[in-house]
Design a protein around this motif. Structure first.
Motif, PDB file in Angstrom:
ATOM      1  N   ILE A  70       0.839  -1.201   0.000  1.00 52.05           N
ATOM      2  CA  ILE A  70       0.000   0.000   0.000  1.00 52.05           C
ATOM      3  C   ILE A  70       0.874   1.252   0.000  1.00 52.05           C
ATOM      4  O   ILE A  70       0.597   2.210  -0.729  1.00 52.05           O
ATOM      5  N   ARG A  71       1.928   1.263   0.793  1.00 49.52           N
ATOM      6  CA  ARG A  71       2.838   2.418   0.817  1.00 49.52           C
ATOM      7  C   ARG A  71       3.471   2.653  -0.550  1.00 49.52           C
ATOM      8  O   ARG A  71       3.585   3.792  -0.997  1.00 49.52           O
ATOM      9  N   GLU A  72       3.883   1.578  -1.210  1.00 54.35           N
ATOM     10  CA  GLU A  72       4.472   1.711  -2.543  1.00 54.35           C
ATOM     11  C   GLU A  72       3.444   2.246  -3.541  1.00 54.35           C
ATOM     12  O   GLU A  72       3.762   3.112  -4.366  1.00 54.35           O
ATOM     13  N   ASP A  73       2.221   1.745  -3.457  1.00 55.46           N
ATOM     14  CA  ASP A  73       1.160   2.217  -4.345  1.00 55.46           C
ATOM     15  C   ASP A  73       0.811   3.677  -4.061  1.00 55.46           C
ATOM     16  O   ASP A  73       0.541   4.450  -4.983  1.00 55.46           O
ATOM     17  N   LEU A  74       0.830   4.051  -2.785  1.00 51.96           N
ATOM     18  CA  LEU A  74       0.566   5.442  -2.414  1.00 51.96           C
ATOM     19  C   LEU A  74       1.632   6.355  -2.997  1.00 51.96           C
ATOM     20  O   LEU A  74       1.320   7.421  -3.534  1.00 51.96           O
ATOM     21  N   GLU A  75       2.880   5.934  -2.909  1.00 52.28           N
ATOM     22  CA  GLU A  75       3.971   6.741  -3.454  1.00 52.28           C
ATOM     23  C   GLU A  75       3.818   6.922  -4.960  1.00 52.28           C
ATOM     24  O   GLU A  75       3.979   8.026  -5.483  1.00 52.28           O
ATOM     25  N   ALA A  76       3.475   5.849  -5.657  1.00 51.45           N
ATOM     26  CA  ALA A  76       3.296   5.928  -7.109  1.00 51.45           C
ATOM     27  C   ALA A  76       2.106   6.815  -7.475  1.00 51.45           C
ATOM     28  O   ALA A  76       2.190   7.630  -8.400  1.00 51.45           O
ATOM     29  N   THR A  77       1.020   6.675  -6.748  1.00 49.55           N
ATOM     30  CA  THR A  77      -0.166   7.497  -7.005  1.00 49.55           C
ATOM     31  C   THR A  77       0.119   8.959  -6.725  1.00 49.55           C
ATOM     32  O   THR A  77      -0.267   9.834  -7.508  1.00 49.55           O
ATOM     33  N   ALA A  78       0.788   9.236  -5.618  1.00 47.37           N
ATOM     34  CA  ALA A  78       1.113  10.618  -5.261  1.00 47.37           C
ATOM     35  C   ALA A  78       2.030  11.242  -6.304  1.00 47.37           C
ATOM     36  O   ALA A  78       1.855  12.410  -6.685  1.00 47.37           O
ATOM     37  N   LYS A  79       2.987  10.484  -6.770  1.00 46.32           N
ATOM     38  CA  LYS A  79       3.904  10.987  -7.790  1.00 46.32           C
ATOM     39  C   LYS A  79       3.146  11.315  -9.074  1.00 46.32           C
ATOM     40  O   LYS A  79       3.365  12.361  -9.687  1.00 46.32           O
TER      41      LYS A  79
END
Length: 88
Positions: A70-79
């Motif tokens: 989830i953290r990795e997906d959040l980082e990608a989405t935020a970027k």
């Protein structure tokens, strides 16, 4: 459980900051079309709902791996959303 709480806070802060940046852009550029900003805000809200549902999922067997994903997906989405805001 502190990990879950921290993750929820991170999701809230990151996506909230992106929405705030869109509002700031709209204030500084009143002559430009706001539809692109509204699309980014809608995407951020939808992402928020999706992430919160994923964090609250109790059927996960390996919670640390689940939260890491989830953290990795959040980082990608935020970027992705930040790039869209910067391109306004």
């Amino acid at each position: 459980m502190a990990n879950k709480r921290d993750l929820k806070k991170d999701i809230n802060y990151v996506l909230g900051d992106i929405i705030e940046e869109v509002y700031i852009w709209e204030e500084n550029n009143p002559e430009k079309d706001r539809k692109a900003g509204e699309v980014i805000i809608d995407e951020a809200i939808t992402s928020f709902d999706t992430f919160m549902a994923r964090v609250s999922d109790r059927t996960v067997e390996n919670s640390s791996k689940h939260f890491k994903t989830i953290r990795e997906d959040l980082e990608a989405t935020a970027k992705s959303l930040a790039e869209k805001v910067n391109s306004l």
